[in-house]
Motif scaffolding. Sequence first.
Motif, short mmCIF file in Angstrom:
data_model
loop_
_atom_site.label_atom_id
_atom_site.label_comp_id
_atom_site.label_asym_id
_atom_site.label_seq_id
_atom_site.Cartn_x
_atom_site.Cartn_y
_atom_site.Cartn_z
N GLU A 108 0.83 -1.21 0.00
CA GLU A 108 0.00 0.00 0.00
C GLU A 108 0.87 1.26 0.00
O GLU A 108 0.51 2.28 -0.58
N LEU A 143 -2.02 -3.39 -1.52
CA LEU A 143 -3.00 -2.82 -2.45
C LEU A 143 -3.14 -3.77 -3.65
O LEU A 143 -2.14 -4.20 -4.22
N LYS A 197 -2.09 7.44 0.05
CA LYS A 197 -3.12 6.96 0.99
C LYS A 197 -4.52 7.30 0.47
O LYS A 197 -5.49 6.63 0.77
N ARG A 242 -7.61 -2.76 -0.37
CA ARG A 242 -6.38 -2.69 0.42
C ARG A 242 -6.60 -3.56 1.65
O ARG A 242 -7.49 -3.28 2.46
#
Lengths: 155, 248
Positions: free
Chosen positions: B96, B152, B101, B147
């Motif tokens: 991720e 991810l 974010k 996620r």
Amino acid sequence: MRCKGCRGTIGLNFEWIEGLFKPGWHRKIQNGVKMQEMRSKITAKVEGGKLLRMEMELTESGERLKSIKITGDFFIHPEDSLQIVEKTLLMAGIGDGADKIAASITDISKSQGIQMLGITPEALARAFLECVKLAREVKVPAVTSLDGGPQDVNS
Amino acid sequence: MKWRVIPFESHDAFTNMALDEACSEALVSGLVSPTIRFYGWDPSAVSIGYHQSITDEVNLEECRKQGFDVVRRRTGGGAVYHDTAGEITYSVIAPELFFSKDIIASYKTICGWIVDALAAMGFKGEFKPINDVILEGKKVSGNAQTRRQGILLQHGTLLYDLDVRKMFSVLKVSQEKISDKMIAAVEDRVTSLKRAGIADKNIAYKALVDAFTSGKSFEFGSWTESELIRAKELSETKYKTTEWNFQR
């Protein structure tokens, strides 16, 4: 005519047999009569967003929510937090206004780190109230005739 | 860190979804590198979003008749008809932390690679939030992301060819709505590379590989033995099951 046990309603044409029924008939005579169900399902396109479907069942009194299911092509992260949203709505007072319901979803989303894409707390709240309204609507029950086909009791 | 790129391969729908998950698990355990894979669906299939109801969205009887797989994805989004010959699908499976974010920003990054691939073929594509890439105002790629455990996964399709009637036959659209007018309306909103003039699917595939690997250290690779074993297990015990596919 209203069932004294659960306040369910059946078409006026049945008033002539009212005396036959005791409280609770609503649940008992399921063959032949389609009972009023406190259920509803709606599909809504969220403005600028995705498709939202909501399905719910109220208690027989129509005062509380029994179950709710939300589906659609939206995104919610983490994915399993949709259950938290459903639980929040399950606990919501069905007499609450859209603002209060939306605020409770926003609060839980903030505290649990839930992100929604394609749906919003406001859209969920509006769908919720619409769904409650539909579920509470008194429907004309259909009676299955002896030759098998359903017919409207008011016809 | 070096990326692993798995060249185009075709699988059934359950294996495709299981490979994404097996790879994510292996990445969590540090057993494999971040991975980009390209794949197709054989037989043709319908995948539904994680939050969708299979009975609401899919004409199961028609899928059974035509021999198509039906599977629930781990990602949100809508129901997609994956034609064996009609699309190139990709998955990006990476920590991720490699991406923003902000979920939309990360869609924009990966969808940007598709836009770059379109540019290499002479087209001006554009990312359209939340999760689409459009070409001349029409959707040409749909994408979905999840996620989990710091990984991810984004997968998506680039439409090469589109048969709207076939798509409507397996997705739950009422028969009355499958009118010429509605088909024309969909064809007005969705396009494909073939319609845009790309005569060979391999041209699109090469453009995608180049765009997805541009500026990255990478090597072409294959699945590890343990990923394949785990994928087989996930396919059988999860993606083929009623519990998973009918959970909503």
